[in-house]
Design an enzyme around this catalytic site. Structure first.
Site, short mmCIF file in Angstrom:
data_model
loop_
_atom_site.label_atom_id
_atom_site.label_comp_id
_atom_site.label_asym_id
_atom_site.label_seq_id
_atom_site.Cartn_x
_atom_site.Cartn_y
_atom_site.Cartn_z
N GLU A 114 8.20 16.96 15.68
CA GLU A 114 8.81 16.98 14.54
C GLU A 114 8.18 17.92 13.52
O GLU A 114 6.98 17.85 13.12
CB GLU A 114 8.52 15.18 13.90
CG GLU A 114 9.47 15.06 12.46
CD GLU A 114 9.00 13.61 11.95
OE1 GLU A 114 8.06 13.02 12.50
OE2 GLU A 114 9.87 13.00 11.39
N GLU B 243 -1.01 7.24 0.01
CA GLU B 243 -2.22 7.79 -1.01
C GLU B 243 -1.83 8.90 -1.75
O GLU B 243 -2.57 9.78 -2.37
CB GLU B 243 -3.44 7.73 -0.31
CG GLU B 243 -3.55 8.96 0.87
CD GLU B 243 -2.75 8.28 2.34
OE1 GLU B 243 -1.95 7.19 2.20
OE2 GLU B 243 -2.94 8.85 3.16
N ARG B 244 -0.62 9.69 -1.11
CA ARG B 244 -0.30 10.94 -1.70
C ARG B 244 0.77 11.01 -2.75
O ARG B 244 0.90 12.00 -3.23
CB ARG B 244 0.18 11.88 -0.49
CG ARG B 244 -0.59 11.97 0.73
CD ARG B 244 -0.31 13.11 1.54
NE ARG B 244 0.43 12.58 2.94
CZ ARG B 244 0.70 13.34 4.02
NH1 ARG B 244 0.67 14.36 3.89
NH2 ARG B 244 1.35 12.82 5.01
N CYS C 273 13.20 11.54 7.13
CA CYS C 273 13.03 11.06 8.69
C CYS C 273 14.55 11.22 9.14
O CYS C 273 14.58 11.10 10.30
CB CYS C 273 12.52 9.54 8.66
SG CYS C 273 13.52 8.67 7.72
N LYS D 293 0.97 -1.16 -0.12
CA LYS D 293 0.11 0.22 0.11
C LYS D 293 1.04 1.08 0.04
O LYS D 293 1.37 1.55 1.07
CB LYS D 293 -1.02 0.18 1.27
CG LYS D 293 -2.09 1.21 1.04
CD LYS D 293 -2.45 1.55 2.22
CE LYS D 293 -1.88 2.69 3.09
NZ LYS D 293 -1.83 4.04 2.26
P1 NAD Z 1 1.90 9.00 7.84
O1 NAD Z 1 1.94 8.17 9.09
O2 NAD Z 1 0.87 10.02 7.75
O3 NAD Z 1 1.53 7.67 6.72
C1 NAD Z 1 2.20 6.65 6.52
C2 NAD Z 1 1.26 5.68 6.07
O4 NAD Z 1 0.33 5.49 7.08
C3 NAD Z 1 0.36 5.95 4.72
O5 NAD Z 1 0.53 4.92 3.82
C4 NAD Z 1 -0.72 6.33 5.24
O6 NAD Z 1 -1.95 6.29 4.71
C5 NAD Z 1 -1.00 5.34 6.64
N1 NAD Z 1 -1.81 6.41 7.85
C6 NAD Z 1 -1.78 7.54 8.04
N2 NAD Z 1 -2.55 7.86 8.99
C7 NAD Z 1 -3.08 6.65 9.29
C8 NAD Z 1 -3.89 6.29 10.59
N3 NAD Z 1 -4.35 7.05 11.54
N4 NAD Z 1 -4.24 4.89 10.51
C9 NAD Z 1 -3.99 4.14 9.70
N5 NAD Z 1 -3.07 4.46 8.74
C10 NAD Z 1 -2.49 5.62 8.48
O7 NAD Z 1 3.31 9.13 7.41
P2 NAD Z 1 3.75 10.18 6.04
O8 NAD Z 1 3.18 11.70 6.52
O9 NAD Z 1 3.35 9.74 4.85
O10 NAD Z 1 5.52 10.25 6.19
C11 NAD Z 1 6.26 11.08 7.27
C12 NAD Z 1 6.52 10.54 8.49
O11 NAD Z 1 7.13 9.29 8.15
C13 NAD Z 1 7.53 11.41 9.34
O12 NAD Z 1 7.27 11.18 10.75
C14 NAD Z 1 8.77 10.66 8.98
O13 NAD Z 1 9.87 10.92 10.16
C15 NAD Z 1 8.40 9.09 8.88
N6 NAD Z 1 9.28 8.50 8.19
C16 NAD Z 1 10.27 7.77 8.95
C17 NAD Z 1 11.06 6.83 8.44
C18 NAD Z 1 12.04 5.82 9.28
O14 NAD Z 1 12.65 5.10 8.54
N7 NAD Z 1 12.22 6.10 10.45
C19 NAD Z 1 11.45 6.86 7.14
C20 NAD Z 1 10.58 8.01 6.39
C21 NAD Z 1 9.66 8.56 6.80
#
Ligand code: NAD
Length: 522
Positions: A403, A198-199, A303, A195
């Site tokens: 963050e 979605e963005r 991240c 998955k």
């Molecule tokens: P996000 O958590 O908003 O989304 C990630 C995924 O989770 C998406 O596929 C989304 O559809 C799903 N999702 C979002 N909200 C949800 C919910 N309430 N319930 C279930 N699923 C949900 O993250 P993002 O904004 O896409 O990415 C940025 C974040 O990811 C930052 O916090 C960044 O630090 C982190 N990140 C961490 C790493 C790492 O390896 N530590 C790497 C890349 C990004």
């Protein structure tokens, strides 16, 4: 040429432009090696972050589609797991070649949907490709162990796949994170439901097309779409044995606990607040260039972005030079020549970043460089935030505790290395950190005492290459960091061991009485 019609066929290029797409096409889903239009009732509009023009609509996959994806992956599993590891390795070789051939096309899709510059998007693809390259070593890392544990008795281990596994990806690395999962999950014999965010699912869709071309059988890689509802389906489907998640803490902590409660293996990499400690004996020029690149590259949406500097002693005098260097960066559409950083992902994200800058001002910090209100001439409607530097920050301020995930660097001052270490260790995140110094003993003291998963010594973004693993710490990784992505731990995550103990001599042996004591084999 329109990006999404191209996806369903065999495109070799992708338009490198932010021009408005006259008839945007919906993103399909991918099942049994076929792109299919979704029957979704609810759709998510995807806009080019540089213009806010509509690029595509992403479906919220229907329940029937989600069930079909699981059934397809389940059907594919028995044959795929029994395909020899050498045959799976051959598919992976082909996949690696195809990703390399389609490098520019993948990167262009990332720039259009995610906003990062084309050069940076190429790095996004490459860091994922390197995981696929490492996955080609499967015949080596799938080997078991053997010991003759006693006379006439041996124990062997087999490394076996889990079954159907799923990956839930974030928006900030649209190629790299799917590529942390697809290669290792499949080369070890699992079938995968991906998955993408979605963005910006475009890069994942191209990867699906390449997986088919590489020779993955139907159902080994399926792609579904959506947000919360799709995630809940994945977490609750009993057929799915493991879930890989990368994203923020809110979603990740929820996914880790619900997935684990349902008996699945879950690996979850979460948010971050990465600090650099700057010592007066460091190479100032290298420090400034490194931090400016690592704080503002990708508009701070990594991240491992170096979003916080701890200036030790007199290094605080260097802040004006740091600001001058940051001010030189070109903020522009990602396809523009010379662009250093692009827009942030959405108008909501821009608003959130700006409100965090405003909160710092209110709480008494100094905005040394203010990127609010910046707009490149050619793209007045994008989600722009220019490089911003906030100084005189204290650990209680909201700009420090949250963050920010934007092109904003927060700066704190301390007097000694010990104070810097104490400050960094008190922060609840522990993804990465860096120290800038010329002193070996100073670097060694930092390395030993710091609580962060990845440490850079004069290296601003110490993301390990795939022969190692991505090793976050504290709140940056769920489950105490027991399951990390790629490298040997990544292989362990996607496989389970079976141990077989055999005693062939006993096949013909005759004894008078059963031995009922616990066998000790000593
Ligand atoms: P996000 O958590 O908003 O989304 C990630 C995924 O989770 C998406 O596929 C989304 O559809 C799903 N999702 C979002 N909200 C949800 C919910 N309430 N319930 C279930 N699923 C949900 O993250 P993002 O904004 O896409 O990415 C940025 C974040 O990811 C930052 O916090 C960044 O630090 C982190 N990140 C961490 C790493 C790492 O390896 N530590 C790497 C890349 C990004």
């Amino acid at each position: 040429l329109r990006p999404y019609s191209a996806l369903a066929s065999t495109a070799t290029s992708f338009p490198q432009t932010h021009d408005k797409i006259t008839r945007p096409e919906d993103t399909p889903w991918f099942i049994d090696n076929e792109f299919r239009p979704s029957q979704a009732e609810s759709w998510i509009d995807l806009h080019d972050p540089a213009t806010n023009n509509l690029v595509t609509r992403v479906p919220q996959s229907t329940d029937a589609e989600l069930k079909a994806a699981v059934a397809s992956a389940q059907k594919a599993f028995p044959k795929w797991r029994n395909t020899s590891v050498l045959a799976r390795q051959q598919v992976m070789f082909k996949f690696v070649g195809l990703v390399r051939e389609n490098w520019d096309r993948l990167a262009a899709s990332i720039t259009l949907e995610q906003g990062k510059t084309f050069a940076d998007a190429k790095g996004d693809v490459l860091r994922g490709l390197q995981v696929a390259e490492a996955a080609c070593a499967a015949p080596e890392f799938m080997k078991g162990e053997l010991l003759e544990v006693a006379r006439d008795m041996e124990t062997r281990t087999y490394r076996e796949p889990l079954g159907v596994v799923a990956a839930i990806c974030p928006f900030n690395f649209p190629a790299m994170i799917p590529l942390w999962c697809i290669p290792i999950a499949t080369v070890t014999g699992n079938t995968l439901i991906l998955k993408p965010s979605e963005r910006d699912p475009g890069a994942a869709m191209i990867l699906a097309e390449l997986a088919k071309k590489a020779g993955f059988p139907d159902g080994v890689v399926n792609v579904v779409h959506g947000a919360h509802k799709t995630v809940d389906f994945i977490l609750d489907a009993p057929e799915i044995k493991a879930v890989s998640f990368v994203g923020g803490n809110k979603a990740g902590e929820y996914i880790f606990s619900r997935g684990s409660a349902n008996g699945k293996r879950v690996q979850a990499n979460l948010g971050a607040k990465n600090h650099a400690a700057v010592l007066p004996d460091c190479n100032k020029n290298h420090f400034i260039n490194s931090v400016v690149g690592a704080a503002f590259g990708a508009a701070g949406q990594r991240c491992m972005a170096l979003s916080t500097v701890v200036m030790v002693g007199e290094t605080k005098e260097w802040l004006p030079e740091l600001a001058a260097s940051a001010q030189n960066l070109q903020v522009n559409g990602g396809f523009e020549q010379g662009a250093d950083l692009g827009p942030v992902i959405s108008p909501q994200s821009k608003e959130r970043i700006e409100s965090l800058i405003a909160s710092a001002e209110k709480e008494g910090a100094t905005i040394l460089l203010d990127g609010r209100g910046f707009k490149p001439e050619k793209y007045p409607n994008g989600n722009w935030v220019g490089p911003t530097i906030i100084t005189n920050v204290t650990p209680q301020m909201k700009c420090y505790t949250e963050e920010i995930f934007g092109p904003v660097l927060v700066c704190l001052n301390v007097d000694t290395l010990d104070e810097a270490i104490e400050l960094i260790n008190k922060n609840e995140y522990g993804n990465g950190t860096a120290i800038f110094t010329r002193s070996g003993p100073t670097a060694e003291a930092f390395r030993r005492n710091i609580e962060a998963g990845q440490v850079g010594i004069n290296v601003p973004i110490p993301v390990p290459l795939p022969m190692f693993s991505f090793t976050g710490n504290k709140k940056s990784i769920a489950g105490g960091g027991a399951n990390t992505f790629y490298g040997r731990p990544g292989v362990n995550f996607y496989t389970q061991l079976k141990t077989v103990t055999a005693m062939w001599a006993s096949a013909d042996a005759i004894s008078k009485k059963a031995d009922v004591a616990m066998p000790t084999q000593s």
